[in-house]
Design a protein around this motif. Sequence first.
Motif, mmCIF file in Angstrom:
data_model
loop_
_atom_site.group_PDB
_atom_site.id
_atom_site.type_symbol
_atom_site.label_atom_id
_atom_site.label_comp_id
_atom_site.label_asym_id
_atom_site.label_seq_id
_atom_site.Cartn_x
_atom_site.Cartn_y
_atom_site.Cartn_z
ATOM 1 N N ASP A 37 1.771 4.170 -2.955
ATOM 2 C CA ASP A 37 1.791 5.665 -2.851
ATOM 3 C C ASP A 37 3.183 6.116 -3.298
ATOM 4 O O ASP A 37 3.159 7.328 -3.968
ATOM 5 C CB ASP A 37 1.698 5.775 -1.394
ATOM 6 C CG ASP A 37 0.945 7.449 -1.264
ATOM 7 O OD1 ASP A 37 0.445 7.893 -1.979
ATOM 8 O OD2 ASP A 37 1.376 7.959 0.215
ATOM 9 N N GLU A 74 -0.742 10.980 -5.560
ATOM 10 C CA GLU A 74 -0.839 9.962 -4.310
ATOM 11 C C GLU A 74 -2.000 9.356 -3.908
ATOM 12 O O GLU A 74 -3.071 9.689 -4.601
ATOM 13 C CB GLU A 74 -0.257 10.518 -3.049
ATOM 14 C CG GLU A 74 -1.184 11.708 -2.617
ATOM 15 C CD GLU A 74 -0.502 12.688 -1.557
ATOM 16 O OE1 GLU A 74 0.293 12.296 -0.986
ATOM 17 O OE2 GLU A 74 -1.438 13.798 -1.217
ATOM 18 N N LEU A 75 -1.976 8.347 -3.009
ATOM 19 C CA LEU A 75 -3.112 7.524 -2.838
ATOM 20 C C LEU A 75 -3.905 8.691 -1.832
ATOM 21 O O LEU A 75 -3.311 9.140 -0.834
ATOM 22 C CB LEU A 75 -2.938 6.310 -1.993
ATOM 23 C CG LEU A 75 -2.673 5.270 -3.015
ATOM 24 C CD1 LEU A 75 -2.529 4.228 -1.968
ATOM 25 C CD2 LEU A 75 -3.935 4.792 -3.804
ATOM 26 N N LEU A 76 -5.153 8.863 -1.675
ATOM 27 C CA LEU A 76 -5.908 9.747 -1.116
ATOM 28 C C LEU A 76 -6.096 8.862 0.508
ATOM 29 O O LEU A 76 -5.884 7.597 0.219
ATOM 30 C CB LEU A 76 -7.265 10.003 -1.597
ATOM 31 C CG LEU A 76 -6.982 10.996 -2.718
ATOM 32 C CD1 LEU A 76 -8.389 11.438 -3.481
ATOM 33 C CD2 LEU A 76 -6.290 12.235 -2.573
ATOM 34 N N ILE A 99 0.811 -1.318 -0.083
ATOM 35 C CA ILE A 99 -0.135 -0.029 -0.056
ATOM 36 C C ILE A 99 0.775 1.343 0.035
ATOM 37 O O ILE A 99 0.864 2.140 -0.840
ATOM 38 C CB ILE A 99 -0.790 -0.128 1.247
ATOM 39 C CG1 ILE A 99 -1.802 -1.185 1.229
ATOM 40 C CG2 ILE A 99 -1.985 1.153 1.169
ATOM 41 C CD1 ILE A 99 -2.644 -1.443 2.458
ATOM 42 N N LYS A 127 -1.963 11.111 -11.348
ATOM 43 C CA LYS A 127 -2.419 10.691 -10.078
ATOM 44 C C LYS A 127 -1.120 10.977 -9.063
ATOM 45 O O LYS A 127 -0.198 10.245 -9.080
ATOM 46 C CB LYS A 127 -2.942 9.463 -9.620
ATOM 47 C CG LYS A 127 -3.662 9.474 -8.240
ATOM 48 C CD LYS A 127 -4.563 8.179 -7.957
ATOM 49 C CE LYS A 127 -4.938 7.990 -6.649
ATOM 50 N NZ LYS A 127 -6.020 8.943 -6.424
ATOM 51 N N ARG A 154 -8.753 8.343 1.837
ATOM 52 C CA ARG A 154 -9.989 7.582 1.454
ATOM 53 C C ARG A 154 -9.912 6.289 0.724
ATOM 54 O O ARG A 154 -10.764 5.459 0.891
ATOM 55 C CB ARG A 154 -11.361 8.598 1.044
ATOM 56 C CG ARG A 154 -11.007 8.842 -0.498
ATOM 57 C CD ARG A 154 -12.376 9.608 -0.999
ATOM 58 N NE ARG A 154 -12.282 10.210 -2.115
ATOM 59 C CZ ARG A 154 -11.800 11.344 -2.338
ATOM 60 N NH1 ARG A 154 -11.612 12.176 -1.419
ATOM 61 N NH2 ARG A 154 -11.756 11.733 -3.885
ATOM 62 N N GLU A 155 -8.735 6.345 -0.055
ATOM 63 C CA GLU A 155 -8.364 5.093 -0.714
ATOM 64 C C GLU A 155 -7.332 4.404 0.185
ATOM 65 O O GLU A 155 -7.489 3.000 -0.072
ATOM 66 C CB GLU A 155 -7.452 5.533 -2.077
ATOM 67 C CG GLU A 155 -8.675 6.611 -3.133
ATOM 68 C CD GLU A 155 -7.778 7.037 -4.205
ATOM 69 O OE1 GLU A 155 -8.246 7.438 -5.175
ATOM 70 O OE2 GLU A 155 -6.520 7.319 -3.900
ATOM 71 N N LYS A 156 -6.538 5.015 0.876
ATOM 72 C CA LYS A 156 -5.531 4.116 1.554
ATOM 73 C C LYS A 156 -5.976 3.504 2.673
ATOM 74 O O LYS A 156 -5.715 2.062 3.230
ATOM 75 C CB LYS A 156 -4.363 5.077 1.887
ATOM 76 C CG LYS A 156 -2.991 4.432 2.606
ATOM 77 C CD LYS A 156 -2.085 5.628 2.976
ATOM 78 C CE LYS A 156 -1.759 6.348 1.905
ATOM 79 N NZ LYS A 156 -0.458 7.256 2.362
ATOM 80 N N PRO A 194 -9.080 2.278 3.647
ATOM 81 C CA PRO A 194 -9.690 0.771 3.478
ATOM 82 C C PRO A 194 -8.893 -0.346 3.027
ATOM 83 O O PRO A 194 -9.029 -1.411 3.690
ATOM 84 C CB PRO A 194 -10.784 1.057 2.400
ATOM 85 C CG PRO A 194 -10.818 2.720 2.381
ATOM 86 C CD PRO A 194 -9.606 3.247 2.767
ATOM 87 N N LEU A 195 -7.553 0.021 2.363
ATOM 88 C CA LEU A 195 -6.775 -0.907 2.267
ATOM 89 C C LEU A 195 -5.970 -1.538 3.265
ATOM 90 O O LEU A 195 -5.698 -2.784 3.545
ATOM 91 C CB LEU A 195 -5.819 -0.500 0.907
ATOM 92 C CG LEU A 195 -6.373 -0.220 -0.343
ATOM 93 C CD1 LEU A 195 -5.149 0.311 -1.292
ATOM 94 C CD2 LEU A 195 -6.993 -1.657 -0.990
#
Length: 313
Positions: free
Chosen positions: A93, A109-111, A89, A107, A113-115, A117-118
């Motif tokens: 990023d 980076e991972l937001l 994860i 894109k 709200r995306e990071k 949940p993972l």
Amino acid sequence: MMLFAALLSWFLVGLFIHYSKRLGWGQPVRKDGPQTHLAKEGTPTAGGVPFVAALLIMFLVLAVTGGLSGPNASREVLILLAALGMGVIGGLDDLLKIRSRSKGSGKKELLAREKFPLQLLVAFVFAFFAAPLASHQLFAGFALIGGYPLWDMLLIALVMVASVNAFNFTDGIDGLLAGVGIIVLLPLVALSPVAALLVAVLLGFLWFNAHPARVFMGDMGSHVIGAVAAGAYILYADLWLLPVAALIPVVAALSVIIQVAYFKRTGKRVFRMSPIHHHFELSGWPETHVTVRFWVITAAMTSLAWWLLGGRP
């Protein structure tokens, strides 16, 4: 084995720095941060990738040579898999950040709200298998379904996610997170081979990450450190002692939460900058003083945690 792990990490990180510079994988620096950080513009990032690779290689060598035989082998595999899951994860990023900087688009980076949940997914998978193997039951007699410690699983998952993010927030100045991670994990060296190998590869990384840093850690490295710390304390020591030993990561995370919440409410800041290590830099502390003093605090709190445990695994 630890010596070989440290040397392998040292070699791979050095190789990574060489090729990162050729490929232009440099880290941008926040203009509103400490002015001393402006000179770091262009320093290679994602340095966690090579030391995590060294960790995985040495773990496989240990497994092949029979170093993981015994009742704790399943614990070690579980800790490593959780660390790798969190590391992927963080690595995603890192990859997005590098690609956006090199191409100038895409894109970034991972937001959150995306990071998040993972991270929860990896944490709950870890917790499902870890709860029956934990050093002791956390909620004795509470809501056991078919003998399975459900509430323990929920708490373990939350601690895993909190640890990963707290250690991630601690990264940001030269040598800080690597040193904190080594100190927090040091008492577990004799108990957990994964913790021992991570301490070793962090020493190899710290050779290049000490001030003035030639490479930054990135999210893959910080996620792996947080996951191994949580997993090792849960399975070998005491979950409740992790926030004592890892006080600096806890305070770093709290400083970010307080800063964001207060700013949204009032438009003002509590700290000059968060996480809190930047606040002290902007207050006049040299970067090296912040790093060493936070190491000292971590050493004191880790000692306190294991004194509270009574030295028993």
